[in-house]
Motif scaffolding. Sequence first.
Motif, PDB file in Angstrom:
ATOM      1  N   GLU A  17       0.829  -1.207   0.000  1.00  0.00           N
ATOM      2  CA  GLU A  17       0.000   0.000   0.000  1.00  0.00           C
ATOM      3  C   GLU A  17       0.861   1.254   0.000  1.00  0.00           C
ATOM      4  OE1 GLU A  17      -4.349  -0.579   1.831  1.00  0.00           O
ATOM      5  OE2 GLU A  17      -2.766  -0.774   3.314  1.00  0.00           O
ATOM      6  N   GLY A  18       2.160   1.056   0.212  1.00  0.00           N
ATOM      7  CA  GLY A  18       3.098   2.174   0.136  1.00  0.00           C
ATOM      8  C   GLY A  18       3.642   2.295  -1.283  1.00  0.00           C
ATOM      9  N   ASP A  19       4.859   2.786  -1.371  1.00  0.00           N
ATOM     10  CA  ASP A  19       5.469   3.041  -2.668  1.00  0.00           C
ATOM     11  C   ASP A  19       6.686   2.124  -2.811  1.00  0.00           C
ATOM     12  OD1 ASP A  19       5.978   4.210  -5.080  1.00  0.00           O
ATOM     13  OD2 ASP A  19       6.709   6.100  -4.248  1.00  0.00           O
ATOM     14  N   ARG A  56      -5.009  -4.800  -8.108  1.00  0.00           N
ATOM     15  CA  ARG A  56      -3.963  -4.705  -9.125  1.00  0.00           C
ATOM     16  C   ARG A  56      -2.679  -4.179  -8.507  1.00  0.00           C
ATOM     17  NH1 ARG A  56      -2.499   0.235 -11.763  1.00  0.00           N
ATOM     18  NH2 ARG A  56      -3.861   1.985 -11.252  1.00  0.00           N
ATOM     19  N   ILE A  57      -1.556  -4.431  -9.206  1.00  0.00           N
ATOM     20  CA  ILE A  57      -0.266  -3.893  -8.796  1.00  0.00           C
ATOM     21  C   ILE A  57       0.265  -3.060  -9.941  1.00  0.00           C
ATOM     22  CG2 ILE A  57       2.154  -4.460  -8.312  1.00  0.00           C
ATOM     23  CD1 ILE A  57       1.322  -6.738  -6.655  1.00  0.00           C
ATOM     24  N   GLY A  58       0.820  -1.921  -9.608  1.00  0.00           N
ATOM     25  CA  GLY A  58       1.387  -1.087 -10.661  1.00  0.00           C
ATOM     26  C   GLY A  58       1.400   0.361 -10.260  1.00  0.00           C
ATOM     27  N   ALA A  59       1.540   1.211 -11.277  1.00  0.00           N
ATOM     28  CA  ALA A  59       1.625   2.647 -11.005  1.00  0.00           C
ATOM     29  C   ALA A  59       0.235   3.244 -10.861  1.00  0.00           C
ATOM     30  CB  ALA A  59       2.373   3.342 -12.137  1.00  0.00           C
ATOM     31  N   ILE A  60       0.108   4.101  -9.876  1.00  0.00           N
ATOM     32  CA  ILE A  60      -1.107   4.899  -9.706  1.00  0.00           C
ATOM     33  C   ILE A  60      -0.723   6.335 -10.070  1.00  0.00           C
ATOM     34  CG2 ILE A  60      -2.784   5.775  -8.025  1.00  0.00           C
ATOM     35  CD1 ILE A  60      -1.311   2.548  -7.105  1.00  0.00           C
ATOM     36  N   LEU A  61      -1.412   6.888 -11.052  1.00  0.00           N
ATOM     37  CA  LEU A  61      -1.026   8.212 -11.554  1.00  0.00           C
ATOM     38  C   LEU A  61      -1.828   9.328 -10.900  1.00  0.00           C
ATOM     39  CD1 LEU A  61      -0.785   7.651 -15.433  1.00  0.00           C
ATOM     40  CD2 LEU A  61       0.815   6.980 -13.647  1.00  0.00           C
ATOM     41  N   ARG A  62      -1.249  10.518 -10.951  1.00  0.00           N
ATOM     42  CA  ARG A  62      -2.034  11.724 -10.659  1.00  0.00           C
ATOM     43  C   ARG A  62      -2.576  12.187 -11.991  1.00  0.00           C
ATOM     44  NH1 ARG A  62       2.389  12.681  -7.342  1.00  0.00           N
ATOM     45  NH2 ARG A  62       1.871  12.797  -5.131  1.00  0.00           N
ATOM     46  N   HIS A  63      -3.854  11.866 -12.264  1.00  0.00           N
ATOM     47  CA  HIS A  63      -4.343  12.084 -13.627  1.00  0.00           C
ATOM     48  C   HIS A  63      -4.323  13.555 -14.037  1.00  0.00           C
ATOM     49  CE1 HIS A  63      -7.983  11.596 -11.056  1.00  0.00           C
ATOM     50  NE2 HIS A  63      -8.224  12.769 -11.567  1.00  0.00           N
ATOM     51  N   TYR A  66      -1.119  14.188 -15.544  1.00  0.00           N
ATOM     52  CA  TYR A  66      -0.920  13.452 -16.785  1.00  0.00           C
ATOM     53  C   TYR A  66      -1.832  14.000 -17.881  1.00  0.00           C
ATOM     54  CZ  TYR A  66       0.061   9.484 -19.864  1.00  0.00           C
ATOM     55  OH  TYR A  66       0.448   8.701 -20.925  1.00  0.00           O
ATOM     56  N   SER A 153      -5.532  11.011  -0.891  1.00  0.00           N
ATOM     57  CA  SER A 153      -4.405  10.245  -0.357  1.00  0.00           C
ATOM     58  C   SER A 153      -4.594   8.770  -0.664  1.00  0.00           C
ATOM     59  CB  SER A 153      -4.306  10.455   1.152  1.00  0.00           C
ATOM     60  OG  SER A 153      -5.450   9.914   1.789  1.00  0.00           O
ATOM     61  N   SER A 154      -3.518   8.021  -0.483  1.00  0.00           N
ATOM     62  CA  SER A 154      -3.607   6.587  -0.719  1.00  0.00           C
ATOM     63  C   SER A 154      -4.132   5.899   0.528  1.00  0.00           C
ATOM     64  CB  SER A 154      -2.233   6.039  -1.068  1.00  0.00           C
ATOM     65  OG  SER A 154      -1.737   6.712  -2.198  1.00  0.00           O
TER      66      SER A 154
ATOM     67  N   LEU B  13       3.783   0.153 -16.644  1.00  0.00           N
ATOM     68  CA  LEU B  13       3.704   0.363 -15.194  1.00  0.00           C
ATOM     69  C   LEU B  13       2.275   0.232 -14.672  1.00  0.00           C
ATOM     70  CD1 LEU B  13       6.113   3.421 -14.709  1.00  0.00           C
ATOM     71  CD2 LEU B  13       6.543   1.078 -13.956  1.00  0.00           C
ATOM     72  N   PHE B  17       2.578  -4.624 -14.822  1.00  0.00           N
ATOM     73  CA  PHE B  17       3.734  -4.518 -13.941  1.00  0.00           C
ATOM     74  C   PHE B  17       4.219  -5.914 -13.556  1.00  0.00           C
ATOM     75  CE2 PHE B  17       6.167  -3.857 -10.113  1.00  0.00           C
ATOM     76  CZ  PHE B  17       6.862  -2.695 -10.400  1.00  0.00           C
ATOM     77  N   ILE B  50       3.665  12.923 -11.905  1.00  0.00           N
ATOM     78  CA  ILE B  50       2.733  12.141 -12.732  1.00  0.00           C
ATOM     79  C   ILE B  50       2.419  10.809 -12.056  1.00  0.00           C
ATOM     80  CG2 ILE B  50       2.512  10.885 -14.924  1.00  0.00           C
ATOM     81  CD1 ILE B  50       4.039  13.215 -16.229  1.00  0.00           C
ATOM     82  N   ARG B  53       2.332   6.844  -6.875  1.00  0.00           N
ATOM     83  CA  ARG B  53       3.083   5.774  -6.215  1.00  0.00           C
ATOM     84  C   ARG B  53       3.014   4.534  -7.084  1.00  0.00           C
ATOM     85  NH1 ARG B  53       0.085   1.773  -3.216  1.00  0.00           N
ATOM     86  NH2 ARG B  53      -2.121   2.134  -3.570  1.00  0.00           N
ATOM     87  N   ILE B  54       3.892   3.557  -6.759  1.00  0.00           N
ATOM     88  CA  ILE B  54       3.816   2.261  -7.421  1.00  0.00           C
ATOM     89  C   ILE B  54       3.588   1.228  -6.334  1.00  0.00           C
ATOM     90  CG2 ILE B  54       5.090   0.548  -8.782  1.00  0.00           C
ATOM     91  CD1 ILE B  54       6.496   2.945 -10.150  1.00  0.00           C
ATOM     92  N   GLY B  55       2.512   0.519  -6.436  1.00  0.00           N
ATOM     93  CA  GLY B  55       2.176  -0.433  -5.380  1.00  0.00           C
ATOM     94  C   GLY B  55       0.882  -1.140  -5.712  1.00  0.00           C
TER      95      GLY B  55
END
Lengths: 169, 147
Positions: A17-19, A56-63, A66, A153-154, B13, B17, B50, B53-55
């Motif tokens: 849940e972190g980075d 899911r796992i991967g990048a969460i963007l600030r849309h 972007y 926030s996450s 990503l 991933f 952009i 985080r990645i998680g």
Amino acid sequence: MKNDIDELDLKILAFLEGDLPLKPEPFKDLSNSLEISQEEVLNRINFLMQKGYIRRIGAILRHRKYGYKANAMVVWKLNEEQLKKIRKFVEKKREISHAYERVTIQGKWEYNFFTMIHGRNKKEPMKIIREIVQLLGTQEYAIYKSVKEFKKSSPVYARRLLNEREKKF
Amino acid sequence: MKKEIKDNLLKILQYDFPVSTTPWRDIGKKLGVSENEVLEMVGDLKKEGIIRRIGAILAKEKLGFRSLLVALKAKDNCMDEVVTYLNSLEAVTHNYLREGEWNLWFTFSYFKEEELHELKSRIEDFSCVEDILILPATKTYKIDARF
């Protein structure tokens, strides 16, 4: 809490849940601190994905950063037939990130369908709204534009559960 | 960073991933660049803001959480205090001022009923909050904030 996951799993979920660290082996420090191999960490992550704990796992963007700067919450008053029609529409539209049916409260809140619509400019969300209006033949909707973001926030669900456990012991 | 590589990197990503001991190296292989270049590019995308985080995104219901969308009719005179209180809660992850009669909208997640009671009673104490809507979802059609 379900029984098919243990405290180690929860700790792995809290980590995820972190980075993820920008290091060649991002799971190494975690595996050291949990005193299990990296292989076991990965096996557990795959298990947690299979079991549906991880969506899911991967990048969460600030849309907004972007390029998706125009965002609107649009609420709709839809009947069963219209709900059926809109399901496929929201599935295929990337510009619609979230769609839910929610409770209504008589005399106070009549809109039962919620959509979050994103666009690169102000016209794009309006275009999607017009498409929905045309598809459903409804005029019963309201646009709630955001004026200010106070918090985004996450979530930290796994950590909240771990904290709760610690309190108990 | 070339736009084409950047867009491809963001696609991988978000959508593909690799869960492995060396994910950055694996991504590099797909893009035809080195592990170091991937680390540098991802670092830059974070600095630019952009990438948040990645998680993982967890299925909160499976962990025993329930979540709500809450709307308030709040007047200006104590808006700051309401916002400060809500923002202090881990259970609140989204909080927006919106145009309209219902002007403050936030999400709230909880795993014990007491947490919800506490929220309601704290909100009732704010004199500027005229009304509250508690709107649990009855059906999820889509959650996918990938671009």
